[in-house]
Motif scaffolding. Sequence first.
Motif, PDB file in Angstrom:
ATOM      1  N   THR A 133      43.008  12.415  43.892  1.00  6.93           N
ATOM      2  CA  THR A 133      42.094  11.271  43.873  1.00  6.93           C
ATOM      3  C   THR A 133      42.851   9.954  43.953  1.00  6.93           C
ATOM      4  N   LYS A 134      42.107   8.897  44.262  1.00  2.86           N
ATOM      5  CA  LYS A 134      42.642   7.537  44.275  1.00  2.86           C
ATOM      6  C   LYS A 134      41.906   6.709  43.218  1.00  2.86           C
ATOM      7  N   GLU A 135      42.635   5.786  42.593  1.00  2.00           N
ATOM      8  CA  GLU A 135      42.015   4.955  41.583  1.00  2.00           C
ATOM      9  C   GLU A 135      41.049   3.963  42.231  1.00  2.00           C
ATOM     10  N   HIS A 136      39.923   3.760  41.590  1.00  2.00           N
ATOM     11  CA  HIS A 136      38.977   2.741  42.039  1.00  2.00           C
ATOM     12  C   HIS A 136      39.213   1.468  41.227  1.00  2.00           C
ATOM     13  N   ASN A 137      40.359   0.836  41.481  1.00  2.27           N
ATOM     14  CA  ASN A 137      40.672  -0.418  40.799  1.00  2.27           C
ATOM     15  C   ASN A 137      41.413  -1.328  41.777  1.00  2.27           C
ATOM     16  N   THR A 138      41.876  -2.463  41.289  1.00  6.50           N
ATOM     17  CA  THR A 138      42.468  -3.457  42.190  1.00  6.50           C
ATOM     18  C   THR A 138      43.838  -3.059  42.711  1.00  6.50           C
ATOM     19  N   GLU A 139      44.430  -1.991  42.185  1.00  7.78           N
ATOM     20  CA  GLU A 139      45.694  -1.508  42.732  1.00  7.78           C
ATOM     21  C   GLU A 139      45.481  -0.741  44.034  1.00  7.78           C
ATOM     22  N   ASN A 140      44.248  -0.398  44.321  1.00  7.10           N
ATOM     23  CA  ASN A 140      43.883   0.293  45.557  1.00  7.10           C
ATOM     24  C   ASN A 140      43.374  -0.756  46.549  1.00  7.10           C
ATOM     25  N   PHE A 141      44.204  -1.097  47.538  1.00  5.73           N
ATOM     26  CA  PHE A 141      43.848  -2.193  48.444  1.00  5.73           C
ATOM     27  C   PHE A 141      42.609  -1.873  49.274  1.00  5.73           C
ATOM     28  N   ASP A 142      42.394  -0.591  49.573  1.00  7.04           N
ATOM     29  CA  ASP A 142      41.181  -0.224  50.313  1.00  7.04           C
ATOM     30  C   ASP A 142      39.920  -0.562  49.517  1.00  7.04           C
ATOM     31  N   GLU A 143      40.000  -0.413  48.196  1.00  9.72           N
ATOM     32  CA  GLU A 143      38.865  -0.780  47.341  1.00  9.72           C
ATOM     33  C   GLU A 143      38.635  -2.285  47.361  1.00  9.72           C
ATOM     34  N   LEU A 144      39.718  -3.043  47.311  1.00  9.50           N
ATOM     35  CA  LEU A 144      39.586  -4.499  47.382  1.00  9.50           C
ATOM     36  C   LEU A 144      38.918  -4.919  48.684  1.00  9.50           C
ATOM     37  N   LYS A 145      39.358  -4.331  49.802  1.00 10.67           N
ATOM     38  CA  LYS A 145      38.763  -4.676  51.092  1.00 10.67           C
ATOM     39  C   LYS A 145      37.284  -4.307  51.129  1.00 10.67           C
ATOM     40  N   ARG A 146      36.939  -3.159  50.533  1.00  7.67           N
ATOM     41  CA  ARG A 146      35.532  -2.756  50.506  1.00  7.67           C
ATOM     42  C   ARG A 146      34.698  -3.783  49.743  1.00  7.67           C
ATOM     43  N   ILE A 147      35.174  -4.221  48.586  1.00  6.83           N
ATOM     44  CA  ILE A 147      34.450  -5.208  47.785  1.00  6.83           C
ATOM     45  C   ILE A 147      34.314  -6.523  48.554  1.00  6.83           C
ATOM     46  N   TRP A 148      35.403  -6.984  49.122  1.00  3.09           N
ATOM     47  CA  TRP A 148      35.373  -8.249  49.857  1.00  3.09           C
ATOM     48  C   TRP A 148      34.414  -8.185  51.041  1.00  3.09           C
ATOM     49  N   ASN A 149      34.403  -7.067  51.751  1.00  3.39           N
ATOM     50  CA  ASN A 149      33.538  -6.933  52.926  1.00  3.39           C
ATOM     51  C   ASN A 149      32.059  -6.839  52.569  1.00  3.39           C
ATOM     52  N   GLU A 150      31.746  -6.460  51.329  1.00  2.00           N
ATOM     53  CA  GLU A 150      30.353  -6.304  50.923  1.00  2.00           C
ATOM     54  C   GLU A 150      29.725  -7.607  50.437  1.00  2.00           C
ATOM     55  N   HIS A 151      30.535  -8.682  50.371  1.00  2.00           N
ATOM     56  CA  HIS A 151      30.028  -9.957  49.855  1.00  2.00           C
ATOM     57  C   HIS A 151      30.492 -11.099  50.753  1.00  2.00           C
ATOM     58  N   PRO A 152      29.804 -12.233  50.725  1.00  2.00           N
ATOM     59  CA  PRO A 152      30.144 -13.357  51.613  1.00  2.00           C
ATOM     60  C   PRO A 152      31.566 -13.857  51.396  1.00  2.00           C
ATOM     61  N   ASP A 153      32.131 -14.463  52.440  1.00  8.30           N
ATOM     62  CA  ASP A 153      33.502 -14.964  52.368  1.00  8.30           C
ATOM     63  C   ASP A 153      33.683 -15.978  51.246  1.00  8.30           C
ATOM     64  N   GLU A 154      32.633 -16.769  50.959  1.00 10.14           N
ATOM     65  CA  GLU A 154      32.775 -17.795  49.923  1.00 10.14           C
ATOM     66  C   GLU A 154      32.927 -17.198  48.515  1.00 10.14           C
ATOM     67  N   GLU A 155      32.666 -15.876  48.386  1.00  9.16           N
ATOM     68  CA  GLU A 155      32.856 -15.221  47.079  1.00  9.16           C
ATOM     69  C   GLU A 155      34.207 -14.508  46.971  1.00  9.16           C
ATOM     70  N   ARG A 156      35.024 -14.663  47.969  1.00 14.12           N
ATOM     71  CA  ARG A 156      36.287 -13.906  47.982  1.00 14.12           C
ATOM     72  C   ARG A 156      37.150 -14.219  46.753  1.00 14.12           C
ATOM     73  N   LYS A 157      37.107 -15.474  46.276  1.00 15.51           N
ATOM     74  CA  LYS A 157      37.946 -15.852  45.136  1.00 15.51           C
ATOM     75  C   LYS A 157      37.297 -15.536  43.794  1.00 15.51           C
ATOM     76  N   THR A 158      36.011 -15.231  43.792  1.00 18.69           N
ATOM     77  CA  THR A 158      35.322 -15.011  42.510  1.00 18.69           C
ATOM     78  C   THR A 158      34.939 -13.557  42.277  1.00 18.69           C
ATOM     79  N   VAL A 159      34.766 -12.777  43.355  1.00 28.61           N
ATOM     80  CA  VAL A 159      34.317 -11.401  43.177  1.00 28.61           C
ATOM     81  C   VAL A 159      35.381 -10.553  42.481  1.00 28.61           C
ATOM     82  N   ILE A 160      36.664 -10.868  42.740  1.00 27.89           N
ATOM     83  CA  ILE A 160      37.768 -10.229  42.027  1.00 27.89           C
ATOM     84  C   ILE A 160      38.607 -11.329  41.399  1.00 27.89           C
ATOM     85  N   ARG A 161      38.635 -11.367  40.077  1.00 32.39           N
ATOM     86  CA  ARG A 161      39.461 -12.340  39.355  1.00 32.39           C
ATOM     87  C   ARG A 161      40.193 -11.624  38.228  1.00 32.39           C
ATOM     88  N   ARG A 162      41.435 -12.010  38.010  1.00 31.91           N
ATOM     89  CA  ARG A 162      42.271 -11.391  36.970  1.00 31.91           C
ATOM     90  C   ARG A 162      42.290  -9.869  37.113  1.00 31.91           C
TER      91      ARG A 162
END
Length: 454
Positions: free
Chosen positions: A238-267
């Motif tokens: 399995t792969k972790e579903h957290n921010t260490e998995n870049f594919d997961e980050l891309k999935r989250i970013w692609n599911e929300h508007p570009d203007e949320e890129r800095k807020t959808v994932i923080r810390r």
Amino acid sequence: MNCSNINIVFNTCAKIDRSLRQKLSSIWYKSYVLGDRTRYFHSSRTICQTQKDDVEVLLSPQEVTVILRKNEFNKDFSHGSVKSYDSNQLQSNDPIEDTRCEAQCKMTPGLLMGVFDGHGGPACAQVVSKRLFKYIAAALLPQELLENYIKQEPRELLIDTFNDRAEIVQDLKFIYDKSFNEYLSKLSNTAKDEIDVKVCLEKSIMHLDEDLSREVVEPFKENGTMTEDNEWVARKITKEHNTENFDELKRIWNEHPDEERKTVIRRDRLLGELAPLRSLGDCRYKWKAEILSEVAVPLIGQKAIPANYYTPPYLTAKPDVYYHRLTPKDKFLIIASDGLWDMMTPLQSVKLVGEHMKGKVFFNPLQLPKKNIQLGDINELLLHRKESLKSKPKDRNAATHLIRHAIGGTEYGIDHSRLAHLLSLSSDVSRMFRDDMTVTIVYFDSEFLRQCPA
């Protein structure tokens, strides 16, 4: 954690009260965790330890073993690709937030095994462990079997669970049964010519998550592998579903508007709050803001709506489903919550279980290999056994063996002092140094797999 980080622990835990700070001021000591990662652990005295003449007394080896073995369980099977499994749990939180479940499908072949890591409390993980396997087993039924099952009165059990000690209270059981019957109805209305296991797993998990969400809202509306060289290799499934998995980050970013890129994932967290990027439950990150205002805000205040909550859902329960065909080289599978993986690598855990497999044969009485064996051969056999007994593990249960090494393991072996200290920490302190640990180790029958058709 190095020395320069120790003060950071205190500074970032602003809510630690004065008495807890005093507890944290007693003993720090240095150790090594099965490799080259240096860690510092703090010890505080609890009711598990005593004082004699003002000298702190550690837990004895026997007391440590009693604690470690408290939740052991093992199960043997007489036929099939799985020969047996060992499981165990060690809590850090009070109550423990991990749950585990193992079951055998009764109307179709197959074993179901899972570890469920809760956060913010144990409730959701407990409910999922009690309900999910029924949803999966129903989804795996061929159409004719499914329709016959729905008509049964009373219905036979879909699964046999092992080591299942928890009971659902009656009022919740009524709600869960109602949801499950509606789920069965939807399954029967979806014609299927053949079973696609991947699709069945995805749909059953997603449907349970939808039921969990609906059941909360509705009342408000109404009111291990070996190589050719016999070296152990860890094959990560399995792969972790957290921010260490870049594919997961891309999935989250692609599911929300570009203007949320800095807020959808923080810390390194979803909306700055949640570490896992997929999960069952956690409806605060799935519901519309209007539903949160109606359902959650009256209970826990405005903080129920996360900051920068613009385009929900932010969280999904959709699983990644992986397929791996077993071969005779596959010896065992380790399923564990991240309380174990925080303390050791997959390869370290695989090597420990591999060594345990060799050593645990000495828990059984010596059996002579043949009749009419010569005295000289017996003597040689006994000498070999005496030498090999040095590798006999302390624990028969491999899950306990892993937990013991995860907490007390050093590059020189088990450090009893460290193990005793960490097992003596009260829950308010323990959580700062380790998470709940739940471990299930599934052993495969190599001979059965060798005879299986390709």
